[in-house]
Structures are given as C-alpha cells and as structure tokens.
Scaffold this motif. Structure first.
Motif, short mmCIF file in Angstrom:
data_model
loop_
_atom_site.label_atom_id
_atom_site.label_comp_id
_atom_site.label_asym_id
_atom_site.label_seq_id
_atom_site.Cartn_x
_atom_site.Cartn_y
_atom_site.Cartn_z
N GLY A 1 0.78 -1.36 -0.15
CA GLY A 1 -0.09 0.01 0.01
C GLY A 1 0.86 1.33 -0.04
N ALA A 2 1.91 1.25 0.74
CA ALA A 2 2.61 2.52 0.94
C ALA A 2 3.30 2.60 -0.32
N GLU A 3 3.66 1.63 -0.92
CA GLU A 3 4.64 1.74 -2.16
C GLU A 3 3.61 2.16 -3.28
N VAL A 4 2.42 1.90 -3.36
CA VAL A 4 1.73 2.19 -4.65
C VAL A 4 1.37 3.79 -4.24
N VAL A 5 1.42 4.21 -3.20
CA VAL A 5 0.93 5.61 -2.90
C VAL A 5 2.26 6.48 -3.25
N TYR A 6 3.60 5.84 -2.85
CA TYR A 6 4.52 6.67 -3.22
C TYR A 6 4.83 6.75 -4.66
N TRP A 7 4.33 5.64 -5.38
CA TRP A 7 4.48 5.72 -7.04
C TRP A 7 3.63 6.83 -7.54
N LEU A 8 2.49 7.05 -6.89
CA LEU A 8 1.72 7.92 -7.22
C LEU A 8 2.22 9.43 -7.38
N GLU A 9 3.14 9.75 -6.55
CA GLU A 9 4.13 10.84 -6.64
C GLU A 9 4.97 11.03 -7.74
N LEU A 10 5.37 9.95 -8.43
CA LEU A 10 6.35 10.13 -9.25
C LEU A 10 5.91 10.18 -10.72
N LYS A 11 4.51 10.14 -10.96
CA LYS A 11 4.19 10.03 -12.33
C LYS A 11 4.75 11.46 -13.23
N SER A 12 4.83 12.57 -12.76
CA SER A 12 5.01 13.79 -13.41
C SER A 12 6.60 13.83 -13.88
N ASN A 13 7.23 13.06 -12.95
CA ASN A 13 8.69 13.07 -13.08
C ASN A 13 9.02 12.00 -14.22
N PHE A 14 8.25 10.95 -14.27
CA PHE A 14 8.29 10.17 -15.56
C PHE A 14 7.98 10.72 -16.77
N ASP A 15 6.93 11.64 -16.71
CA ASP A 15 6.68 12.44 -17.98
C ASP A 15 7.82 13.13 -18.45
N HIS A 16 8.31 13.90 -17.29
CA HIS A 16 9.30 14.86 -17.68
C HIS A 16 10.27 14.01 -18.61
N TYR A 17 10.85 12.84 -18.07
CA TYR A 17 12.00 12.39 -18.79
C TYR A 17 11.49 11.35 -19.97
N GLY A 18 10.08 11.27 -20.24
CA GLY A 18 9.49 10.45 -21.42
C GLY A 18 9.84 9.07 -21.21
N ILE A 19 9.79 8.51 -20.02
CA ILE A 19 9.70 7.35 -19.94
C ILE A 19 8.24 6.68 -19.25
N GLY A 20 7.91 5.70 -19.89
CA GLY A 20 6.57 5.02 -19.61
C GLY A 20 6.32 4.71 -18.16
N PHE A 21 5.08 4.90 -17.74
CA PHE A 21 4.68 4.56 -16.40
C PHE A 21 3.98 3.33 -16.22
N PRO A 22 4.48 2.35 -15.55
CA PRO A 22 3.92 0.97 -15.25
C PRO A 22 2.43 1.12 -14.54
N VAL A 23 1.59 -0.06 -15.10
CA VAL A 23 0.49 -0.11 -14.15
C VAL A 23 1.03 -0.47 -12.81
N LEU A 24 0.26 0.14 -11.84
CA LEU A 24 0.52 -0.10 -10.55
C LEU A 24 -0.44 -1.13 -9.87
N ILE A 25 0.25 -2.12 -9.41
CA ILE A 25 -0.63 -3.40 -8.81
C ILE A 25 -0.42 -3.15 -7.36
N LEU A 26 -1.64 -3.34 -6.66
CA LEU A 26 -1.29 -3.60 -5.14
C LEU A 26 -1.22 -5.22 -5.07
N ARG A 27 -0.04 -5.28 -4.39
CA ARG A 27 0.25 -6.61 -4.17
C ARG A 27 -0.82 -7.45 -3.28
N ASN A 28 -0.84 -8.88 -3.69
CA ASN A 28 -1.84 -9.51 -2.84
C ASN A 28 -1.54 -9.67 -1.36
#
Length: 533
Positions: free
Chosen positions: A348-375
């Motif tokens: 859960g904490a990882e998924v939330v911190y990945w949400l913080e990163l999307k704009s930085n991925f966009d800046h560098y033109g790197i594709g953003f993966p699908v975020l999956i909450l682990r089982n």
C-alpha cells in the motif's frame, strides 16, 4: 488450502488512498497511467515504448545467474528460458521489488513475488502472442541495514548483529552464523525443516555477499515458477541511466516535479510517503553510500572528502555511472529505463509513493507502469482454524477487535438477559412524573431532573458493562480461544504478513505453500486472501 476473499476496505488495515485507487476515484487519475485491469494492460501494450537494452539485460542476468553455479549446476529451466526470452521484442516484465531481508523477512516478501508470478501467468493467458516474465528486483543498493537485519517467528526475534555501512547487497555474510543457527533452531527438525535449513545454510555460507545469498534463497523458493531475479547494481545497467543521472543531479528536476505532485496529492488528503531532496542520488563505493549535496557551487558527498565541480561530476558519471545510486524516488525511474516493464507490484505505501512520481516520468519521457497492489493474505493452520470454528465465527469476523468478538459471542450464547432496557423504560416513566411534579412547583427545577436522569442512565450503562464482564468470566475457557486465534493471526495487533516469517509455515507445508499462494492469489481482483488448511 481453502481460500476466503475479503474486501480490503472491510479489513480496516488499508488506507483510504489505496481503497480510492482500487475504486477508480477520478481525483487520482492524473497521478498514474493505465488502470490495473486487463483492459489497462491491453491499452498499455499498444503504446509501450521499451528503452531497455535487451541484449545488455540478458548479458547481465546470465552472468548473475552463473554465480549460482558455484553450488548448483542445475538452474530452473523456466527461469533460464525467461531470461533468454527477454531478447525478444514481444517479451515484457512484471516486476516487484524488496529489500534483502534476512531469511526473507516478513511474509509479504513472499506474497509480493507470488503475486508477480501469478499475474505474469494470467497475462500470458490473456495475450498469448506475448511473453511475460516475473521479476524480483533486489534492493541491493539500499543502505538501511536496521530494516533488514532481523526477522520474527512467533514472539522470537532473530537478529544479525553487525555494524554495517554502504549498500546492503555488498555486505559480507561471514558474521551471520549466530543468526543462522538461531533461525535453524526455530525451524526445528520436523516436517520440511531440514529442506529449508539446507537452503538457508547454503545461501548464507556459500555466498560471500548478501545480494548473492538472497538470489540463491529466492531462486530456491521461486525458480521453478520462472522467476527472474535482478541486481541492478551493475555498471552496464547504470550506463543506460547515466544521461538521466546527469540531468537530474544538475537540473534537480525530480525535486521540482515530485514536490509539485506531492502538494497536489496533499490537497486530496493523501498522506505523502516520501519527499524528494534537491539531489536524489547517493554516491556509492564499497562501504559507502552517502548523499550528494550541492553547496557553494560544488557537489559534495556527505561524510567524506569527495567533491566535484560540475565538469568533474559529468566526467565521473560518464566514466563511473555505477557509483551513482538512486534514492527511493529515482529507483523506480531507473527500473523502468532498464527493464521492458509493464507493471510494478507493491504494498500500500509503495503504490501511494509511486503516485507521487508520475510527473517525473513524464518529464523524462519514460513510460509509467501499471500499479498493482500486491496480494495481501493470511495463513491459518488447522490448529488456529479449529479455534475459529469452535467459537462459531466466520472468516470475515476475525478482523473485528477481540473485545467486540467476545461481546458478540457472549451475547449470542448467554442464557442471561444482559441488558436493563425494560427496567430503564419503566424508570423513564417515573422520571417523567417526577419532572412534571418538580416543574409544577418551580419550572426551573426541570433541568435538574434531566441531569439526575442522565447520571442514572450512565450508572445503568455502567452496571450493564459489569454484568457483561461477569458473564464473560463464566465463559472464560471458550473466550480464550478468541485470544488465541487473534494473537496468532494479528500478532501485536497488526497483520500476520507484516511481521511473521514464512519459515514455520514452510516447515509445515513445504514447497506446496508457494504453489498454493500462486494458485489462490488473484492479482487483479484486489481482495484480501485468507488461506486455511
């Protein structure tokens, strides 16, 4: 094993942000790419641009796996095939990552990897013309030894006492013998204990570095299911990331973009998991992993005498990219640069911190993966299951507080009337007469009568609680079973998966434990899975 699935929201252990993400809250949509659904993967596959150098990736992985041949001449056929498959343009990775916890640490270490393997299988069924490789990313460059130097089985904490510095993946394993003996002692000699004892003995005594020991251990558990394990602490992989390392340290781009995203997320009520620094890289040598800071027009490595001018820094990155280690906010970007990755599986904490990163991925033109909450899951042995059954509760009930379960059980099984509702209604009638009588004498006395009634109501409720408590003592033996299964499944009041090691369960079920986890986990259904024997 039998699987019982429960909505995450009904467990009470998951944040509102996570449940909002799973429920497709539109307010969070700007902070990720595609939805965690088969349709989301289908959309991503149509647009996915792979930046990874596949030949270099296979070369590095092959070399890393060759280190296992020191003790094993036979590697998993499926893992070997998956490594080779990464050369092909129609092969993608499904990645999870974690620190190098000794003996795998808490159960969710195992759950993460099982989720990745199952999702890769399901994607292959859905998109048969493509290949999907489950990957465990070893956080070998992490330096927080205190987070990985221990594990728990029951109430026993097994700890590796050592003064450590630098990247944990490079730590020597020669001082782990005491912890290793303690762990093997906890496993005992019954069931599958000898098998697991041999695995951990080999891992931590035949390999000199913690990263290699962890690779052996994880491969022993998951190799037969095709898992590929990567250690990204490699100069060839870092070379692909070097342009971004240089741009980000000098331009401080990640600090700007992630800070803006965090501010926007905070307005939505999201609890921020990580905050960026002006420079989000460490300088890495054997025994050293320290922050890089920019002060007085010079780049300094804290805790050392190492300094660079901008020109010297550019040269150092070009010649030695392996010396620059991304921190928590840049590691995901590094991962996506060097892997042909479609999804990241995290807690859960990882998924939330990945949400913080999307704009930085966009800046560098790197594709953003699908975020999956682990089982997330829970393992219930026959002994514990019998305690639950004897009390008459359903699996979904076990998430309620112990006191609430006891109260509910007593009220359901008592032969006594534990409420004073009827008596209180009679008293209310008397009080209305008293209030009318007092008000007839003096209207200002009515509030005094109400105050007396409120105090008496409080006293009646207190007496009811005492009656309930007394009746609980009459059923003490049965109620102890509630305490037993609550303590077994929620040690310290938390989820079993967040503290307990897999070892005792492996002793009981052996490799079937791993197989059952993979078979019963459903990565895209997002349910808490309770597995009962």
């Amino acid at each position: 094993m039998d699987a019982h699935c429960i909505n995450y929201a009904d467990t009470g252990f998951f944040s509102k942000t996570i449940t909002d993400y799973l429920d497709n809250d539109p307010a969070l949509a700007p902070f990720y790419g595609h939805r965690p659904t088969f349709e989301g993967f289908e959309q991503l596959l149509k647009t996915k641009k792979v930046t990874a150098d596949r030949e270099v990736l296979v070369e590095v992985l092959t070399e890393q796996y060759n280190r296992l041949s020191v003790v094993s001449s036979e590697l998993s056929v499926l893992s070997t095939q998956n490594i080779e498959a990464l050369r092909a343009n129609n092969t993608y990775t499904i990645t999870t990552g974690h620190q190098l916890n000794i003996f795998t640490g808490p159960l969710y270490f195992i759950f993460k990897i099982a989720t990745a393997i199952k999702l890769a299988r399901q994607l292959k069924e859905r998109f048969p013309d493509k290949n999907f490789v489950p990957v465990y990313w070893m956080a070998s460059e992490d330096h927080d030894f205190a987070e990985i130097n221990h594990t728990k089985t029951g109430d026993k904490k097994i700890e590796w006492p050592m003064e450590a510095a630098g990247a944990t993946g490079r730590l020597a394993t020669k001082t782990i013998r005491q912890a290793l003996n303690q762990y093997k002692g906890v496993l005992g000699l019954a069931g599958n204990a000898p098998q697991l004892a041999e695995i951990v003995e080999t891992a931590y005594t035949r390999f000199d570095k913690l990263a290699d020991a962890t690779r052996y251990l994880v491969n022993a558990l998951f190799g037969e299911y095709g898992l590929v394990i990567i250690d990204a602490d490699d100069a060839r992989l870092k070379q692909q990331f070097a342009p971004i390392i240089e741009q980000d340290i000098i331009g401080q781009n990640s600090f700007k973009h992630i800070s803006d995203s965090n501010a926007a997320l905070q307005k939505l009520g999201v609890h921020i998991q990580v905050n960026p620094r002006e420079i989000n890289f460490f300088y890495l040598l054997d025994g050293l992993r320290e922050r890089i800071v920019f002060e007085n027009n010079v780049y300094e490595v804290l805790g050392s005498d190492i300094r660079f001018t901008e020109a010297e820094l550019r040269t150092e990155i070009e010649q030695h990219p392996e010396r620059f280690s991304p921190n928590v906010v840049m590691r995901p970007l590094y991962q996506e640069v060097i892997l042909p990755n479609l999804a990241y599986i995290g807690g859960g904490a990882e998924v939330v911190y990945w949400l913080e990163l999307k704009s930085n991925f966009d800046h560098y033109g790197i594709g953003f993966p699908v975020l999956i909450l682990r089982n997330s899951g829970m393992l219930v042995t026959k002994e514990v299951a019998s305690h639950i059954k004897n009390t008459g509760f359903m699996i979904a009930d076990i998430f309620k507080p112990a006191d609430a379960l006891k109260t509910g059980w007593v009220k359901q099984h008592t032969e006594q009337n534990l409420t004073l509702n009827a008596e209180w209604l009679e008293m209310l009638g008397v009080f209305e007469k008293i209030k009318a009588h007092a008000a007839h004498i003096d209207a200002t006395l009515a509030p005094s009568t109400d105050a007396i009634r409120a105090r008496l109501k409080h006293a009646i409720e207190s007496l009811e609680r005492k009656m309930l408590k007394a009746e609980k003592r009459n059923h003490e033996v049965r109620l102890e079973q509630i305490d037993k299964f609550k303590q077994a499944l929620f040690p310290g009041g938390g989820l079993q998966e967040r503290s307990q090691n897999f070892g005792p369960f492996y002793v009981k079920w052996g490799q079937q434990l791993i197989t059952d986890l993979i078979e019963n986990f459903e990565p895209l259904e997002f349910k808490f899975t309770v597995l009962t024997e």
